[in-house]
Design a protein around this motif. Structure first.
Motif, PDB file in Angstrom:
ATOM      1  N   MET A  91      44.627  20.307  20.976  1.00 20.65           N
ATOM      2  CA  MET A  91      43.695  21.278  20.795  1.00 20.65           C
ATOM      3  C   MET A  91      44.031  22.646  20.987  1.00 20.65           C
ATOM      4  O   MET A  91      43.298  23.560  20.750  1.00 20.65           O
ATOM      5  CB  MET A  91      42.431  20.779  21.902  1.00 20.65           C
ATOM      6  N   ALA A  92      45.231  22.987  21.734  1.00 20.16           N
ATOM      7  CA  ALA A  92      45.721  24.227  22.012  1.00 20.16           C
ATOM      8  C   ALA A  92      45.886  25.027  20.566  1.00 20.16           C
ATOM      9  O   ALA A  92      45.949  26.020  20.693  1.00 20.16           O
ATOM     10  CB  ALA A  92      47.009  24.304  22.532  1.00 20.16           C
ATOM     11  N   ILE A  93      46.269  24.334  19.847  1.00 18.03           N
ATOM     12  CA  ILE A  93      46.434  25.030  18.490  1.00 18.03           C
ATOM     13  C   ILE A  93      45.260  25.782  17.619  1.00 18.03           C
ATOM     14  O   ILE A  93      44.972  26.770  17.260  1.00 18.03           O
ATOM     15  CB  ILE A  93      46.933  24.086  17.245  1.00 18.03           C
ATOM     16  N   PHE A  94      44.036  25.111  17.911  1.00 11.77           N
ATOM     17  CA  PHE A  94      42.770  25.836  17.570  1.00 11.77           C
ATOM     18  C   PHE A  94      41.972  26.374  18.757  1.00 11.77           C
ATOM     19  O   PHE A  94      41.973  26.004  19.885  1.00 11.77           O
ATOM     20  CB  PHE A  94      41.980  24.889  16.863  1.00 11.77           C
ATOM     21  N   LYS A  95      41.833  27.803  18.457  1.00 10.37           N
ATOM     22  CA  LYS A  95      41.130  28.522  19.690  1.00 10.37           C
ATOM     23  C   LYS A  95      39.542  28.185  19.612  1.00 10.37           C
ATOM     24  O   LYS A  95      39.255  28.252  18.225  1.00 10.37           O
ATOM     25  CB  LYS A  95      41.341  29.981  19.399  1.00 10.37           C
ATOM     26  N   MET A  96      38.937  28.062  20.514  1.00  6.37           N
ATOM     27  CA  MET A  96      37.594  28.005  20.580  1.00  6.37           C
ATOM     28  C   MET A  96      36.884  29.503  20.167  1.00  6.37           C
ATOM     29  O   MET A  96      37.435  30.522  20.623  1.00  6.37           O
ATOM     30  CB  MET A  96      37.211  27.207  21.661  1.00  6.37           C
ATOM     31  N   ARG A  97      35.719  29.480  19.517  1.00  6.15           N
ATOM     32  CA  ARG A  97      35.196  30.651  19.162  1.00  6.15           C
ATOM     33  C   ARG A  97      34.620  31.292  20.560  1.00  6.15           C
ATOM     34  O   ARG A  97      34.677  32.393  20.680  1.00  6.15           O
ATOM     35  CB  ARG A  97      33.802  30.259  18.080  1.00  6.15           C
ATOM     36  N   TYR A  98      34.167  30.593  21.506  1.00  5.07           N
ATOM     37  CA  TYR A  98      33.943  31.279  22.615  1.00  5.07           C
ATOM     38  C   TYR A  98      34.858  32.177  23.575  1.00  5.07           C
ATOM     39  O   TYR A  98      34.705  33.189  24.102  1.00  5.07           O
ATOM     40  CB  TYR A  98      33.037  30.307  23.782  1.00  5.07           C
ATOM     41  N   GLU A  99      36.070  31.641  23.162  1.00  9.64           N
ATOM     42  CA  GLU A  99      37.029  32.197  23.988  1.00  9.64           C
ATOM     43  C   GLU A  99      37.484  33.627  22.980  1.00  9.64           C
ATOM     44  O   GLU A  99      37.732  34.799  23.690  1.00  9.64           O
ATOM     45  CB  GLU A  99      38.550  31.548  23.728  1.00  9.64           C
ATOM     46  N   ASP A 100      37.302  33.778  21.863  1.00  6.52           N
ATOM     47  CA  ASP A 100      37.424  35.074  20.925  1.00  6.52           C
ATOM     48  C   ASP A 100      36.185  35.999  21.426  1.00  6.52           C
ATOM     49  O   ASP A 100      36.585  37.240  21.653  1.00  6.52           O
ATOM     50  CB  ASP A 100      37.539  34.916  19.575  1.00  6.52           C
ATOM     51  N   ASP A 101      34.919  35.347  21.549  1.00  2.57           N
ATOM     52  CA  ASP A 101      33.842  36.205  21.996  1.00  2.57           C
ATOM     53  C   ASP A 101      34.061  36.894  23.331  1.00  2.57           C
ATOM     54  O   ASP A 101      33.756  38.178  23.634  1.00  2.57           O
ATOM     55  CB  ASP A 101      32.353  35.327  21.763  1.00  2.57           C
ATOM     56  N   TRP A 102      34.457  36.017  24.247  1.00  3.30           N
ATOM     57  CA  TRP A 102      34.637  36.706  25.526  1.00  3.30           C
ATOM     58  C   TRP A 102      35.663  37.770  25.570  1.00  3.30           C
ATOM     59  O   TRP A 102      35.408  38.747  26.320  1.00  3.30           O
ATOM     60  CB  TRP A 102      35.449  35.470  26.513  1.00  3.30           C
ATOM     61  N   LYS A 103      36.769  37.577  24.922  1.00  3.97           N
ATOM     62  CA  LYS A 103      37.946  38.737  24.807  1.00  3.97           C
ATOM     63  C   LYS A 103      37.028  39.927  24.204  1.00  3.97           C
ATOM     64  O   LYS A 103      37.343  41.225  24.597  1.00  3.97           O
ATOM     65  CB  LYS A 103      38.925  38.350  23.795  1.00  3.97           C
ATOM     66  N   LYS A 104      36.292  39.857  23.036  1.00  2.00           N
ATOM     67  CA  LYS A 104      35.693  40.831  22.341  1.00  2.00           C
ATOM     68  C   LYS A 104      34.626  41.591  23.379  1.00  2.00           C
ATOM     69  O   LYS A 104      34.624  42.815  23.260  1.00  2.00           O
ATOM     70  CB  LYS A 104      35.111  40.410  21.064  1.00  2.00           C
ATOM     71  N   ASN A 105      33.933  40.822  24.160  1.00  2.00           N
ATOM     72  CA  ASN A 105      33.026  41.228  25.066  1.00  2.00           C
ATOM     73  C   ASN A 105      33.664  42.191  26.040  1.00  2.00           C
ATOM     74  O   ASN A 105      33.170  43.094  26.686  1.00  2.00           O
ATOM     75  CB  ASN A 105      31.901  40.161  25.575  1.00  2.00           C
ATOM     76  N   TYR A 106      34.810  41.698  26.700  1.00  2.00           N
ATOM     77  CA  TYR A 106      35.546  42.366  27.525  1.00  2.00           C
ATOM     78  C   TYR A 106      35.794  43.625  27.299  1.00  2.00           C
ATOM     79  O   TYR A 106      35.859  44.613  28.099  1.00  2.00           O
ATOM     80  CB  TYR A 106      36.853  41.302  28.211  1.00  2.00           C
ATOM     81  N   ILE A 107      36.562  43.649  25.873  1.00  2.00           N
ATOM     82  CA  ILE A 107      37.191  44.864  25.370  1.00  2.00           C
ATOM     83  C   ILE A 107      36.003  45.856  25.287  1.00  2.00           C
ATOM     84  O   ILE A 107      36.124  46.931  25.423  1.00  2.00           O
ATOM     85  CB  ILE A 107      37.979  44.536  24.233  1.00  2.00           C
ATOM     86  N   GLN A 108      34.804  45.363  24.719  1.00  2.00           N
ATOM     87  CA  GLN A 108      33.681  46.585  24.553  1.00  2.00           C
ATOM     88  C   GLN A 108      33.326  46.797  26.006  1.00  2.00           C
ATOM     89  O   GLN A 108      32.928  48.065  25.870  1.00  2.00           O
ATOM     90  CB  GLN A 108      32.445  45.645  23.714  1.00  2.00           C
ATOM     91  N   GLU A 109      33.036  45.998  26.792  1.00  2.00           N
ATOM     92  CA  GLU A 109      32.548  46.613  28.221  1.00  2.00           C
ATOM     93  C   GLU A 109      33.768  47.348  28.778  1.00  2.00           C
ATOM     94  O   GLU A 109      33.217  48.532  29.227  1.00  2.00           O
ATOM     95  CB  GLU A 109      32.368  45.239  29.220  1.00  2.00           C
ATOM     96  N   PHE A 110      34.857  47.196  28.576  1.00  2.00           N
ATOM     97  CA  PHE A 110      35.732  47.951  29.110  1.00  2.00           C
ATOM     98  C   PHE A 110      35.850  49.273  28.499  1.00  2.00           C
ATOM     99  O   PHE A 110      35.913  50.475  29.099  1.00  2.00           O
ATOM    100  CB  PHE A 110      37.288  47.416  28.916  1.00  2.00           C
ATOM    101  N   ASN A 111      35.667  49.349  27.135  1.00  2.00           N
ATOM    102  CA  ASN A 111      35.544  50.616  26.267  1.00  2.00           C
ATOM    103  C   ASN A 111      34.398  51.470  26.647  1.00  2.00           C
ATOM    104  O   ASN A 111      34.418  52.603  26.808  1.00  2.00           O
ATOM    105  CB  ASN A 111      35.564  50.351  24.889  1.00  2.00           C
ATOM    106  N   GLU A 112      33.235  50.934  27.071  1.00  2.00           N
ATOM    107  CA  GLU A 112      31.881  51.545  27.423  1.00  2.00           C
ATOM    108  C   GLU A 112      32.218  52.221  28.953  1.00  2.00           C
ATOM    109  O   GLU A 112      31.838  53.186  29.040  1.00  2.00           O
ATOM    110  CB  GLU A 112      30.845  50.380  27.134  1.00  2.00           C
TER     111      GLU A 112
END
Length: 103
Positions: free
Chosen positions: A1-22
């Motif tokens: 299962m490590a081969i396939f990334k879950m969608r919520y992991e990608d969303d968390w990273k995007k949200n983190y980067i957006q919050e950091f940039n803000e």
């Protein structure tokens, strides 16, 4: 299962980067506002310093001939009051002349 990334992991990273940039943008705005305030205060200080330099000392109004006249009258034995009446200079000015302030 490590081969396939879950969608919520990608969303968390995007949200983190957006919050950091803000957060960074807000911080940079605050820094800019403070820098403008500092620059304004510095310019006020410069203006105040320059306004103090516009005050010029009173120039010497008594002439060399007046100074010599006061010294001559004193040499003849006249008092400060008598010299003041004769020359129309104040006793303070006469005192300054006789004490060498104008030499």
């Amino acid at each position: 299962m490590a081969i396939f990334k879950m969608r919520y992991e990608d969303d968390w990273k995007k949200n983190y980067i957006q919050e950091f940039n803000e957060m960074r943008e807000n911080y940079e705005k605050k820094l800019y506002i403070k820098q403008v305030e500092i620059d304004n205060l510095k310019s006020e200080i410069v203006n105040i310093k320059q306004s103090k330099n516009t005050l010029k000392p009173k120039e010497k109004q008594i002439t060399d001939m007046d100074i010599q006249s006061i010294k001559d009258l004193r040499f003849c034995g006249l008092s400060y009051s008598e010299i003041a009446k004769e020359t129309r200079w104040s006793k303070a000015t006469i005192s300054r002349v006789l004490n060498g302030l104008y030499d």
